[in-house]
Design a protein around this motif. Structure first.
Motif, mmCIF file in Angstrom:
data_model
loop_
_atom_site.group_PDB
_atom_site.id
_atom_site.type_symbol
_atom_site.label_atom_id
_atom_site.label_comp_id
_atom_site.label_asym_id
_atom_site.label_seq_id
_atom_site.Cartn_x
_atom_site.Cartn_y
_atom_site.Cartn_z
ATOM 1 N N THR A 79 14.968 20.600 -51.890
ATOM 2 C CA THR A 79 13.941 20.171 -52.837
ATOM 3 C C THR A 79 12.870 21.245 -53.005
ATOM 4 O OG1 THR A 79 12.814 18.961 -51.058
ATOM 5 C CG2 THR A 79 14.255 17.701 -52.493
ATOM 6 N N ALA A 80 12.572 22.002 -51.952
ATOM 7 C CA ALA A 80 11.618 23.102 -52.078
ATOM 8 C C ALA A 80 12.134 24.144 -53.059
ATOM 9 C CB ALA A 80 11.368 23.739 -50.706
ATOM 10 N N THR A 81 13.433 24.422 -52.992
ATOM 11 C CA THR A 81 14.035 25.392 -53.915
ATOM 12 C C THR A 81 14.000 24.878 -55.341
ATOM 13 O OG1 THR A 81 15.513 26.062 -52.112
ATOM 14 C CG2 THR A 81 16.076 26.819 -54.332
ATOM 15 N N ALA A 82 14.314 23.601 -55.514
ATOM 16 C CA ALA A 82 14.264 23.014 -56.852
ATOM 17 C C ALA A 82 12.841 23.030 -57.410
ATOM 18 C CB ALA A 82 14.805 21.587 -56.814
ATOM 19 N N GLU A 83 11.856 22.765 -56.561
ATOM 20 C CA GLU A 83 10.459 22.816 -57.006
ATOM 21 C C GLU A 83 10.060 24.244 -57.375
ATOM 22 O OE1 GLU A 83 8.249 20.450 -57.494
ATOM 23 O OE2 GLU A 83 9.311 18.709 -56.706
ATOM 24 N N LYS A 105 24.759 22.764 -51.357
ATOM 25 C CA LYS A 105 23.935 21.554 -51.292
ATOM 26 C C LYS A 105 22.624 21.776 -52.028
ATOM 27 C CE LYS A 105 23.924 21.535 -46.771
ATOM 28 N NZ LYS A 105 24.820 22.688 -46.503
ATOM 29 N N THR A 106 22.035 22.940 -51.832
ATOM 30 C CA THR A 106 20.796 23.279 -52.518
ATOM 31 C C THR A 106 21.034 23.400 -54.018
ATOM 32 O OG1 THR A 106 19.997 24.458 -50.563
ATOM 33 C CG2 THR A 106 18.929 24.961 -52.652
ATOM 34 N N ARG A 107 22.142 24.016 -54.377
ATOM 35 C CA ARG A 107 22.460 24.191 -55.796
ATOM 36 C C ARG A 107 22.568 22.843 -56.509
ATOM 37 N NH1 ARG A 107 24.817 27.727 -59.645
ATOM 38 N NH2 ARG A 107 24.763 26.499 -61.571
ATOM 39 N N ARG A 108 23.160 21.847 -55.867
ATOM 40 C CA ARG A 108 23.305 20.540 -56.501
ATOM 41 C C ARG A 108 21.943 19.889 -56.761
ATOM 42 N NH1 ARG A 108 27.935 20.330 -53.076
ATOM 43 N NH2 ARG A 108 26.813 19.207 -51.429
#
Length: 447
Positions: free
Chosen positions: A140-144, A168-171
């Motif tokens: 979620t930090a990466t998405a933010e 997982k992060t990419r999704r």
């Protein structure tokens, strides 16, 4: 009302509460639930047990036959790191431990104090100007961070994401982007690392708000990002680097690579694996992006008596009263994990972090060498790695992992039908690595 918050309510207390809200019975609380979807059968619950019977039951469940601990050689984002016992004791101190957001700063000095220290330590670990406190987890930090890049750009709507980013992060990034009109474009990978030529072509197409890479990447490889920041900034885009926090103890920091935003998972800073969570997402950035950052920032000042005090320096009010206009809607208190990391970092210190990272590095390379000696494994990528690496296996991966599990080892993460990714931390001894190799060797000899 009862002062004993862990005791069940009495019938009198229940009737008092029902009377206060104007309801005659507990069933009336659920009057709006359609009869068709109500559960009317008996619950499948065991009979009540006495305290001594409960203790005996849990002792039996904890028996190795039912609850067998495995020596962990798996990672892929969650790692088996050591944490001093002191951490568990300090985080339970009353001035620190809370389940709620510190809205009333004047009575939340303990909470604000450790948040301030957390921000300071994470800024130093990443080399960045500012740290917030904090995010739910690394994905979620990466998405933010992707959202930050999108909002910082004037018209650009594309964000380039390396294929070496954790899937997982990419999704999670894809989910965020889908509902905000952001186009996520994959940067191809070659031999396990980001294809820089492909990245340059995508940048030259224009309309790029940000670029996301991972260091070390999902496959454990230490990528060389020399000159990457200049190429990204030439196109007026932001560089986002995702890293496992503990790795930064000895690797080049995001700031040294020229990143605008540094994000990642901080579970590696002593937080127990706990079957995959909770984790802690960290986010740091350059000073010019501070007002685009979600979450909160705590600052230090002096009160009218000259004493040190802590305050909520920056916090987007829209998070609470105008959600549709908010930069981010992550505003709940995730800082219990930030408290854990703060105490861990304070206890371990720079030297302790470095030694743990060096031991992890050495153990991983020793395991890799021993696996290659069996002649049943080959290094998947001819690239430098830190404490995690991928190997190709010439047998049945599922059978290998099942056999290792039976012998008490969690033997890596299956990447595909012929590839296993192993991880080693400072928790793993040479004897444990040798024992794992012995299990694998015996299995191959039987075959």
């Amino acid at each position: 009302m009862s002062n004993f918050k862990y005791f069940p309510h009495t019938a009198e207390e229940i009737n008092e509460m029902l009377d206060r809200i104007g309801v005659k019975s507990l069933d009336d609380l659920y009057a709006d639930i359609p009869e068709a979807i109500r559960f009317r059968r008996d619950y499948n619950l065991p009979e009540a047990l006495s305290e001594i019977e409960i203790r005996r039951m849990f002792d039996e469940m904890a028996d190795f036959v039912l609850n067998r601990p495995l020596t962990c050689f798996a990672g892929a984002g969650i790692y088996d790191h050591y944490a001093p016992s002191l951490v568990q004791n300090i985080i339970q101190r009353s001035e620190f431990l809370t389940s709620y957001t510190p809205y009333q700063a004047e009575i939340s000095q303990g909470t604000l104090h450790y948040i301030f220290e957390y921000q300071t330590m994470m800024s130093r670990l990443t080399g960045m100007d500012i740290s917030n406190a904090s995010m739910y987890d690394g994905p979620t930090a990466t998405a933010e961070a992707v959202m930050m890049a999108f909002h910082a750009a004037k018209k650009a709507t594309r964000v380039l994401v390396s294929e070496t980013l954790d899937p997982k992060t990419r999704r999670v990034v894809d989910t965020y982007a889908h509902f905000h009109g952001i186009e996520i474009v994959s940067i191809p990978a070659t031999d396990g690392v980001t294809d820089r030529e492909a990245l340059r072509r995508l940048l030259n197409e224009g309309g790029v708000a940000g670029v996301v890479v991972q260091a070390p990447n999902y496959f454990g490889i230490i990528e060389d990002f020399t000159g990457l920041a200049d190429e990204v900034h030439e196109q007026k885009a932001l560089l986002i680097i995702n890293s496992i926090a503990a790795d930064l103890a000895i690797l080049k920091t995001p700031a040294e690579w020229g990143a605008d935003i540094a994000v990642g998972e901080a579970q590696s800073l002593g937080i127990p694996m706990s079957f995959g969570g909770p984790g802690l997402g960290y986010m740091c950035c350059t000073e010019k992006l501070v007002r685009k950052m979600p979450g909160r920032i705590v600052g230090m000042t002096r009160d009218n008596r000259g004493q040190r005090a802590f305050v909520l320096t920056l916090q987007a009010r829209e998070q609470h009263i105008r959600r549709q206009k908010a930069t981010s809607n992550i505003c709940s208190n995730q800082s219990l994990m930030a408290l854990y990391v703060t105490i861990y970092l304070a206890v371990m210190g720079k030297q302790g972090l470095r030694e743990a990272a060096e031991q992890s590095y050495g153990g991983a390379h020793y395991l890799c060498e021993e696996l290659l000696k069996t002649r049943h494994f080959q290094l998947k990528y001819n690239q430098p790695f830190f404490n995690e690496f991928c190997v190709s296996y010439d047998g049945d991966v599922d059978a290998l992992q099942e056999e290792c599990t039976e012998m008490g080892f969690m033997a890596g993460v299956k990447i595909d039908d012929s590839t296993i990714m192993f991880a080693v931390t400072e928790q793993r001894s040479k004897e444990e690595i040798d024992d794992l190799i012995h299990v694998i060797t015996n299995m191959e000899e039987k075959a």
